[in-house]
Design an enzyme around this catalytic site. Sequence first.
Site, mmCIF file in Angstrom:
data_model
loop_
_atom_site.group_PDB
_atom_site.id
_atom_site.type_symbol
_atom_site.label_atom_id
_atom_site.label_comp_id
_atom_site.label_asym_id
_atom_site.label_seq_id
_atom_site.Cartn_x
_atom_site.Cartn_y
_atom_site.Cartn_z
ATOM 1 N N HIS A 189 -2.995 0.467 -11.118
ATOM 2 C CA HIS A 189 -4.261 0.755 -10.438
ATOM 3 C C HIS A 189 -4.190 2.017 -9.582
ATOM 4 O O HIS A 189 -5.222 2.558 -9.181
ATOM 5 C CB HIS A 189 -4.717 -0.448 -9.605
ATOM 6 C CG HIS A 189 -3.976 -0.640 -8.319
ATOM 7 N ND1 HIS A 189 -2.937 -1.528 -8.185
ATOM 8 C CD2 HIS A 189 -4.134 -0.080 -7.094
ATOM 9 C CE1 HIS A 189 -2.486 -1.515 -6.937
ATOM 10 N NE2 HIS A 189 -3.202 -0.628 -6.260
ATOM 11 N N ASP A 222 -0.007 -4.671 -13.940
ATOM 12 C CA ASP A 222 -0.240 -3.636 -12.923
ATOM 13 C C ASP A 222 0.982 -2.741 -12.744
ATOM 14 O O ASP A 222 1.327 -2.352 -11.619
ATOM 15 C CB ASP A 222 -0.653 -4.258 -11.589
ATOM 16 C CG ASP A 222 -1.333 -3.247 -10.674
ATOM 17 O OD1 ASP A 222 -1.878 -2.252 -11.188
ATOM 18 O OD2 ASP A 222 -1.296 -3.426 -9.446
ATOM 19 N N SER A 302 0.473 0.730 -2.221
ATOM 20 C CA SER A 302 0.570 0.293 -3.615
ATOM 21 C C SER A 302 1.500 1.197 -4.412
ATOM 22 O O SER A 302 1.389 2.426 -4.370
ATOM 23 C CB SER A 302 -0.812 0.298 -4.265
ATOM 24 O OG SER A 302 -1.609 -0.734 -3.746
#
Length: 441
Positions: A189, A222, A302
Amino acid sequence: MTENDPSAQDRHTPADTPEQPDSAQNDASPEHGSSGRPTDGERATHEFQYPPHPPAGEYPHGGYGASPHQQPGYGGYPVAGPPPRQDQRGMPGKLVAGVVLLALLVGGGAGAAGGYLAADTAATPPAPNALDQPLPAKQTGNVPEGSVEAVAAKLKPSVVQLRVQGFGSANEGSGFVISEDGYILTNNHVVEAAARGGRISVVFHDGEEAEAKIVGRDPTTDIAVVRAEDVSGLTTVELGRSDDLRVGQSVVAIGSPYELAGTVTAGIVSSLNRPVTAGGQGDQATVMDAIQTDAAINPGNSGGPLANMQGQVIGINSAIYSPSQGGNVGIGFAIPIDQARRTADEIIESGHATQTFIGATVGDAQSGGARIGEVQPGSPAEKAGLKSNDVIVKMGDRRIEDANTLVAAIRTRAPGEKVTFTLADGNQVEVTLGGQPVPVN
């Protein structure tokens, strides 16, 4: 204070004071009015003329004068006492003068009594003051092994900031170097916006920048791999393992929350095997069998590493639980490094990831567990004998509470592995897991 303020003129303008005989000039002045009872100490102060005080209002915090809204007093604070009294010549006595005179006597040493008090105070040894202490010795370069400081020193040179631009969107996140020639592991992402002709810029720990390209990505877990261009000799991380983690052990997270590159936070492993759904739909849904941690993780973390106290990466920070604030609330989730490592190897070798599957749809069972829906012909599920409406309550020794738990548990395994499912009726079924390339839109 304005020039037309009558209170200021009454207190400070010599022209408004009635003319007095010369004999009275040493007893009172427009700046320091007499108290009405001249003393030897008061007359002594007249031999040393202090410069006149500035008019009231000159000092923003009171100064010597008083503001128009205060009673006259020393330092601008109201002074309690009797009303002004008449001196021997009918002059209004000024209480402010008496207060100022007392303060000057005690502090300045005029007169015998004042001199005695000052001398007595000077004889008292000064109180200890931290400002007078010498600077301590500088810290040595020895970092305690197993400390947060040691983990940060080991990992920070390998952690990067990723700046991503796509069509009408921009994103920022983190990543970490897994090869000297530029391979970087991160979240799907983080880089997804650049998947269709966008741009990725890598900012290294020393501030140097390089362009990067997507090597491959897996929306279902992910995970993504990018490669920085025209670089060599990079410092790589040391990968640990996530299959032996323990709840309560200390961990360290490093990343770029809110564009603050190289931020280090610490915490513990709060839980293991936490099924987390983080976007996507159908076969593209992201379902992680996550490591839960209370180390502060915020937007921009992230893709950054979660490490043990040996400085080994044991997870990739990927998601946070944030019901309303939009930031860290002490519940963060990381992808186990064992799963990420396998997926990254596949991406680097073939350009795509392989998704582990059993070939059946699943849903939540009302009494707990995962209920089998449609079973695909020729799938691992059919070959193992699973049927529609079978309810799986365990995979190996792990309890299966719902459909997401089953999906997350399956995706942590590699294609070709054998697993044993325990059904709600007590029967057990052994399934050889299948694998297929992950479709990427």
